[in-house]
Motif scaffolding. Structure first.
Motif, PDB file in Angstrom:
ATOM      1  N   SER A   1       5.739   7.328  -5.688  1.00  0.00           N
ATOM      2  CA  SER A   1       5.500   7.178  -4.255  1.00  0.00           C
ATOM      3  C   SER A   1       5.962   5.800  -3.779  1.00  0.00           C
ATOM      4  CB  SER A   1       4.021   7.377  -3.928  1.00  0.00           C
ATOM      5  OG  SER A   1       3.234   6.413  -4.576  1.00  0.00           O
ATOM      6  N   ALA A   2       6.325   5.761  -2.523  1.00  0.00           N
ATOM      7  CA  ALA A   2       6.777   4.505  -1.919  1.00  0.00           C
ATOM      8  C   ALA A   2       5.577   3.628  -1.590  1.00  0.00           C
ATOM      9  CB  ALA A   2       7.573   4.798  -0.650  1.00  0.00           C
ATOM     10  N   ARG A   3       5.816   2.344  -1.577  1.00  0.00           N
ATOM     11  CA  ARG A   3       4.807   1.386  -1.118  1.00  0.00           C
ATOM     12  C   ARG A   3       5.386   0.669   0.091  1.00  0.00           C
ATOM     13  NH1 ARG A   3       1.249  -1.493  -5.641  1.00  0.00           N
ATOM     14  NH2 ARG A   3       1.385   0.075  -7.259  1.00  0.00           N
TER      15      ARG A   3
ATOM     16  N   LEU B   1       6.793   3.487  11.898  1.00  0.00           N
ATOM     17  CA  LEU B   1       6.602   2.037  11.760  1.00  0.00           C
ATOM     18  C   LEU B   1       7.721   1.418  10.926  1.00  0.00           C
ATOM     19  CD1 LEU B   1       2.744   2.013  11.229  1.00  0.00           C
ATOM     20  CD2 LEU B   1       3.967   0.962  13.156  1.00  0.00           C
ATOM     21  N   ARG B   2       8.162   2.145   9.907  1.00  0.00           N
ATOM     22  CA  ARG B   2       9.290   1.663   9.096  1.00  0.00           C
ATOM     23  C   ARG B   2      10.560   1.644   9.928  1.00  0.00           C
ATOM     24  NH1 ARG B   2      13.194   4.064   7.092  1.00  0.00           N
ATOM     25  NH2 ARG B   2      12.277   6.136   7.291  1.00  0.00           N
TER      26      ARG B   2
ATOM     27  N   PHE C   1       0.847  -1.189   0.000  1.00  0.00           N
ATOM     28  CA  PHE C   1       0.000   0.000   0.000  1.00  0.00           C
ATOM     29  C   PHE C   1       0.881   1.237   0.000  1.00  0.00           C
ATOM     30  CE2 PHE C   1       0.934  -0.924   4.405  1.00  0.00           C
ATOM     31  CZ  PHE C   1       1.178   0.322   4.969  1.00  0.00           C
ATOM     32  N   ASP C   2       0.301   2.343  -0.473  1.00  0.00           N
ATOM     33  CA  ASP C   2       1.002   3.616  -0.288  1.00  0.00           C
ATOM     34  C   ASP C   2       0.263   4.395   0.790  1.00  0.00           C
ATOM     35  OD1 ASP C   2      -0.987   5.363  -1.433  1.00  0.00           O
ATOM     36  OD2 ASP C   2      -0.173   5.034  -3.424  1.00  0.00           O
ATOM     37  N   VAL C   3       0.905   5.413   1.303  1.00  0.00           N
ATOM     38  CA  VAL C   3       0.368   6.127   2.460  1.00  0.00           C
ATOM     39  C   VAL C   3      -0.941   6.830   2.113  1.00  0.00           C
ATOM     40  CG1 VAL C   3       0.840   7.818   4.277  1.00  0.00           C
ATOM     41  CG2 VAL C   3       2.671   6.376   3.422  1.00  0.00           C
ATOM     42  N   ASP C   4      -1.046   7.376   0.906  1.00  0.00           N
ATOM     43  CA  ASP C   4      -2.300   8.031   0.529  1.00  0.00           C
ATOM     44  C   ASP C   4      -3.457   7.039   0.512  1.00  0.00           C
ATOM     45  OD1 ASP C   4      -1.473  10.687   0.342  1.00  0.00           O
ATOM     46  OD2 ASP C   4      -0.796  10.441  -1.732  1.00  0.00           O
TER      47      ASP C   4
ATOM     48  N   LEU D   1       7.355  -2.131   9.167  1.00  0.00           N
ATOM     49  CA  LEU D   1       7.075  -2.030   7.740  1.00  0.00           C
ATOM     50  C   LEU D   1       8.362  -2.028   6.918  1.00  0.00           C
ATOM     51  CD1 LEU D   1       4.360   0.804   7.623  1.00  0.00           C
ATOM     52  CD2 LEU D   1       4.011  -1.664   7.380  1.00  0.00           C
ATOM     53  N   ALA D   2       8.254  -2.579   5.718  1.00  0.00           N
ATOM     54  CA  ALA D   2       9.316  -2.447   4.720  1.00  0.00           C
ATOM     55  C   ALA D   2       8.829  -1.439   3.682  1.00  0.00           C
ATOM     56  CB  ALA D   2       9.590  -3.784   4.045  1.00  0.00           C
ATOM     57  N   GLN D   3       9.754  -0.635   3.183  1.00  0.00           N
ATOM     58  CA  GLN D   3       9.433   0.376   2.181  1.00  0.00           C
ATOM     59  C   GLN D   3      10.083  -0.007   0.861  1.00  0.00           C
ATOM     60  OE1 GLN D   3      11.245   4.187   2.905  1.00  0.00           O
ATOM     61  NE2 GLN D   3       9.903   5.244   1.482  1.00  0.00           N
ATOM     62  N   TYR D   4       9.316   0.111  -0.228  1.00  0.00           N
ATOM     63  CA  TYR D   4       9.825  -0.197  -1.563  1.00  0.00           C
ATOM     64  C   TYR D   4       9.413   0.908  -2.526  1.00  0.00           C
ATOM     65  CZ  TYR D   4      10.032  -4.899   0.387  1.00  0.00           C
ATOM     66  OH  TYR D   4      10.285  -5.989   1.184  1.00  0.00           O
TER      67      TYR D   4
END
Length: 152
Positions: free
Chosen positions: A82-84, A67-68, A39-42, A73-76
Motif C-alpha cells: 500500500s502507498a503511504r 489531495l495528492r 500514513f496509509d489510507v486505511d 500530499l506526496a505519495q510513496y
C-alpha cells in the motif's frame, strides 16, 4: 504550515475542476492535517472511525487521491503493497531512511543529495522538479534486538 493555506489550495483545486467542496472532503482534509508523518489510507480511515466519523472508506480514498492531485500530499511506496502519504505542500525537501525490519521511516535533509540530483538532471538535460532519496536498511533499534538474540 497554517491550515488555511492547505485548505485554500484544496478548495481552489476542487473549484477549478468543477468539483464540490463537501463537508466530508473537508473532514478528510482536517484528519490528514492532524496526522503526523507518513500514513496509509486505511490507517487514516480507521483513526477517523474511532473518532466518530461517518465518512465512508470510498470517500476517504477518493479525497486522498484528490489531495495528492492538488499537491497537498506526496505519495510513496516504501517497498510495501500500500502507498503511504505525507503532507507535501510547503514542506522542506527531505529524504527517507526506511527500516526493512520494523518499517520505521526517518526523514533527513542533506544538501549533498540535493546537489547530486541537480547535477544529474543538468548533465542529462532535464529540468529538475523534485528529488526524493529512499535508503533501505535496518534501524538501530532493530539492530540492538538482533544483537540481543531477538527476531528483528
Amino acid at each position: 504550515m497554517p491550515k488555511r493555506d492547505i485548505k485554500t489550495l484544496f478548495t481552489d483545486y476542487l473549484h477549478e475542476r468543477g468539483l464540490r467542496v463537501t463537508p466530508e472532503r473537508l473532514e478528510v482534509l482536517e484528519a490528514v492535517m492532524q496526522t503526523p508523518g507518513h500514513f496509509d489510507v486505511d490507517q487514516l480511515f480507521y483513526r477517523m472511525k474511532t473518532q466518530g466519523s461517518t465518512v465512508s472508506r470510498a470517500t476517504v480514498y477518493n479525497t486522498v487521491d484528490k489531495l495528492r492531485e492538488a499537491g497537498v500530499l506526496a505519495q510513496y511506496r516504501f517497498g510495501e503493497r500500500s502507498a503511504r502519504y505525507e503532507i507535501a505542500h510547503n514542506v522542506q525537501p527531505h529524504h527517507h531512511l526506511i527500516c526493512r525490519s520494523c518499517g520505521n521511516i526517518e526523514e533527513f535533509i542533506d544538501k549533498r543529495v540535493d546537489r547530486m540530483a541537480r547535477d544529474a538532471a543538468a548533465f542529462l538535460g532535464h529540468e529538475l522538479q523534485d528529488a526524493v532519496l529512499h535508503i533501505y536498511g535496518i534501524c538501530p533499534a532493530c539492530l540492538r534486538k538482533r544483537s540481543l538474540g531477538g527476531a528483528a
